[in-house]
Design a protein around this motif. Structure first.
Motif, PDB file in Angstrom:
ATOM      1  N   VAL A 236       1.055  -1.193  -0.121  1.00 11.18           N
ATOM      2  CA  VAL A 236      -0.085  -0.066  -0.100  1.00 11.18           C
ATOM      3  C   VAL A 236       0.817   1.166  -0.155  1.00 11.18           C
ATOM      4  O   VAL A 236       2.037   1.236   0.603  1.00 11.18           O
ATOM      5  CB  VAL A 236      -0.825  -0.169   1.250  1.00 11.18           C
ATOM      6  CG1 VAL A 236      -2.073  -1.033   1.205  1.00 11.18           C
ATOM      7  CG2 VAL A 236      -0.173   0.038   2.499  1.00 11.18           C
ATOM      8  N   ALA A 237       0.476   2.222  -0.713  1.00  8.38           N
ATOM      9  CA  ALA A 237       0.946   3.652  -0.399  1.00  8.38           C
ATOM     10  C   ALA A 237       0.253   4.524   0.615  1.00  8.38           C
ATOM     11  O   ALA A 237      -1.003   4.464   0.419  1.00  8.38           O
ATOM     12  CB  ALA A 237       1.007   4.261  -1.765  1.00  8.38           C
TER      13      ALA A 237
ATOM     14  N   GLY B  18       2.177   9.251  -9.874  1.00  3.77           N
ATOM     15  CA  GLY B  18       2.944   8.264 -10.020  1.00  3.77           C
ATOM     16  C   GLY B  18       3.006   7.047  -9.102  1.00  3.77           C
ATOM     17  O   GLY B  18       3.960   6.384  -9.041  1.00  3.77           O
ATOM     18  N   LEU B  19       1.895   6.962  -8.336  1.00  6.89           N
ATOM     19  CA  LEU B  19       1.895   6.111  -7.080  1.00  6.89           C
ATOM     20  C   LEU B  19       1.714   4.636  -7.690  1.00  6.89           C
ATOM     21  O   LEU B  19       2.289   3.717  -7.217  1.00  6.89           O
ATOM     22  CB  LEU B  19       0.704   6.391  -6.405  1.00  6.89           C
ATOM     23  CG  LEU B  19       0.886   7.504  -5.419  1.00  6.89           C
ATOM     24  CD1 LEU B  19      -0.606   7.767  -4.686  1.00  6.89           C
ATOM     25  CD2 LEU B  19       2.104   7.321  -4.506  1.00  6.89           C
ATOM     26  N   ALA B  20       0.864   4.329  -8.868  1.00  9.08           N
ATOM     27  CA  ALA B  20       0.949   3.111  -9.383  1.00  9.08           C
ATOM     28  C   ALA B  20       2.141   2.719  -9.811  1.00  9.08           C
ATOM     29  O   ALA B  20       2.625   1.477  -9.330  1.00  9.08           O
ATOM     30  CB  ALA B  20      -0.043   3.043 -10.507  1.00  9.08           C
TER      31      ALA B  20
ATOM     32  N   ALA C 239      -4.536  -0.016  -7.839  1.00  3.37           N
ATOM     33  CA  ALA C 239      -5.375   1.057  -7.871  1.00  3.37           C
ATOM     34  C   ALA C 239      -5.043   2.189  -6.923  1.00  3.37           C
ATOM     35  O   ALA C 239      -4.511   1.902  -5.952  1.00  3.37           O
ATOM     36  CB  ALA C 239      -6.955   0.833  -7.569  1.00  3.37           C
ATOM     37  N   VAL C 240      -5.412   3.362  -7.481  1.00  6.63           N
ATOM     38  CA  VAL C 240      -4.863   4.665  -6.699  1.00  6.63           C
ATOM     39  C   VAL C 240      -6.479   5.342  -6.422  1.00  6.63           C
ATOM     40  O   VAL C 240      -7.164   5.443  -7.479  1.00  6.63           O
ATOM     41  CB  VAL C 240      -4.055   5.436  -7.492  1.00  6.63           C
ATOM     42  CG1 VAL C 240      -3.710   6.828  -6.738  1.00  6.63           C
ATOM     43  CG2 VAL C 240      -2.764   4.873  -7.858  1.00  6.63           C
ATOM     44  N   ASP C 241      -6.249   5.891  -5.255  1.00  6.87           N
ATOM     45  CA  ASP C 241      -7.520   6.644  -5.032  1.00  6.87           C
ATOM     46  C   ASP C 241      -7.643   8.062  -5.722  1.00  6.87           C
ATOM     47  O   ASP C 241      -6.677   8.517  -6.152  1.00  6.87           O
ATOM     48  CB  ASP C 241      -7.544   6.947  -3.443  1.00  6.87           C
ATOM     49  CG  ASP C 241      -8.786   7.772  -2.923  1.00  6.87           C
ATOM     50  OD1 ASP C 241      -8.640   9.236  -3.074  1.00  6.87           O
ATOM     51  OD2 ASP C 241      -9.757   7.149  -2.284  1.00  6.87           O
TER      52      ASP C 241
ATOM     53  N   LEU D  58       0.896   1.367 -18.219  1.00  3.72           N
ATOM     54  CA  LEU D  58       1.438   1.396 -16.759  1.00  3.72           C
ATOM     55  C   LEU D  58       2.547  -0.030 -16.922  1.00  3.72           C
ATOM     56  O   LEU D  58       3.578   0.148 -16.553  1.00  3.72           O
ATOM     57  CB  LEU D  58       0.603   0.734 -15.652  1.00  3.72           C
ATOM     58  CG  LEU D  58       1.212   0.648 -14.405  1.00  3.72           C
ATOM     59  CD1 LEU D  58       1.950   1.701 -13.849  1.00  3.72           C
ATOM     60  CD2 LEU D  58       0.178   0.178 -13.491  1.00  3.72           C
ATOM     61  N   PHE D  59       2.062  -1.169 -17.509  1.00  8.21           N
ATOM     62  CA  PHE D  59       2.662  -2.361 -17.307  1.00  8.21           C
ATOM     63  C   PHE D  59       3.994  -2.402 -18.663  1.00  8.21           C
ATOM     64  O   PHE D  59       5.004  -2.669 -18.406  1.00  8.21           O
ATOM     65  CB  PHE D  59       2.105  -3.733 -17.445  1.00  8.21           C
ATOM     66  CG  PHE D  59       1.447  -3.896 -16.135  1.00  8.21           C
ATOM     67  CD1 PHE D  59       2.213  -4.461 -15.154  1.00  8.21           C
ATOM     68  CD2 PHE D  59       0.237  -3.314 -15.732  1.00  8.21           C
ATOM     69  CE1 PHE D  59       1.808  -4.801 -13.929  1.00  8.21           C
ATOM     70  CE2 PHE D  59      -0.325  -3.731 -14.513  1.00  8.21           C
ATOM     71  CZ  PHE D  59       0.389  -4.464 -13.482  1.00  8.21           C
ATOM     72  N   THR D  60       3.546  -1.752 -19.808  1.00  4.74           N
ATOM     73  CA  THR D  60       4.495  -1.384 -20.886  1.00  4.74           C
ATOM     74  C   THR D  60       5.765  -0.481 -20.451  1.00  4.74           C
ATOM     75  O   THR D  60       6.798  -0.851 -20.503  1.00  4.74           O
ATOM     76  CB  THR D  60       3.728  -0.658 -22.080  1.00  4.74           C
ATOM     77  OG1 THR D  60       2.801  -1.813 -22.499  1.00  4.74           O
ATOM     78  CG2 THR D  60       4.893  -0.614 -23.180  1.00  4.74           C
TER      79      THR D  60
END
Length: 188
Positions: free
Chosen positions: A66-67, A105-107, A96-98, A141-143
């Motif tokens: 978690v962040a 850039g949290l994800a 997921a980000v709230d 995101l994953f790329t």
């Protein structure tokens, strides 16, 4: 970032640091309801039962993250697990980000932080996730994650749409990312 993480990160380019005002942490059972809420409010994730998020925080905490914001509350989460038949593979279940914390850039920080820890501590060499064809944000995101780590990514349909009981579910495309280099001096 610990000294070991910094040394390992030096072998890869542009590892995402956690944005200022946040910290990465291991989820705890008391985070389950906040994680469930973030998943529900994402409007993109398949929402699991609230009970499953409590169990996830207990049983898969070592492969999840978690962040936390400045107040210590979950602002984003990533749930994952090691594949039973391939324990060197981290499966990213959900990320997921709230809404109030998006665009920082949290994800990417969650993904980089957990993967670095899993490579260093659990011997992970591959990351897998499934993404539906219409989820452009997750694909990006994953790329970019694979590009940052200079590892290949391959795609194949894991679950065809016809396998899902509800109408209109898109196929789940498996993204196979890696292999990641073993940390220096581990011999893995």
């Amino acid at each position: 970032m610990t000294a070991a993480q910094a040394a390992h990160a030096g072998a890869r380019s542009e590892i995402r640091e956690i944005p200022e005002g946040y910290r990465l942490d291991t989820p705890r059972a008391e985070d389950g309801s906040a994680i469930w809420r973030i998943a529900r409010d994402s409007k993109v994730l398949d929402l699991n039962s609230s009970y499953s998020y409590l169990l996830w925080c207990r049983d898969f905490a070592a492969t999840s993250v978690v962040a936390r914001d400045a107040a210590g509350e979950p602002a984003a989460f990533l749930t994952g697990y090691l594949r039973p038949d391939r324990p060197d593979t981290l499966v990213v279940w959900q990320i997921a980000v709230d809404a109030a914390h998006r665009g920082r850039g949290l994800a990417a920080a969650l993904l980089d932080g957990l993967t670095t820890r899993a490579v260093d501590e659990l011997g992970v060499r591959h990351v897998e996730t499934t993404i539906t064809p219409d989820n452009t944000a997750s694909k990006a995101l994953f790329t970019s994650f694979a590009e940052r780590h200079s590892v290949p990514v391959a795609h194949e349909v894991l679950f065809d749409a016809a396998l899902f009981p509800e109408q209109g579910h898109e196929p789940e495309v498996l993204h196979l990312i890696g292999p990641f280099a073993a940390p220096p001096g581990t011999g893995r």
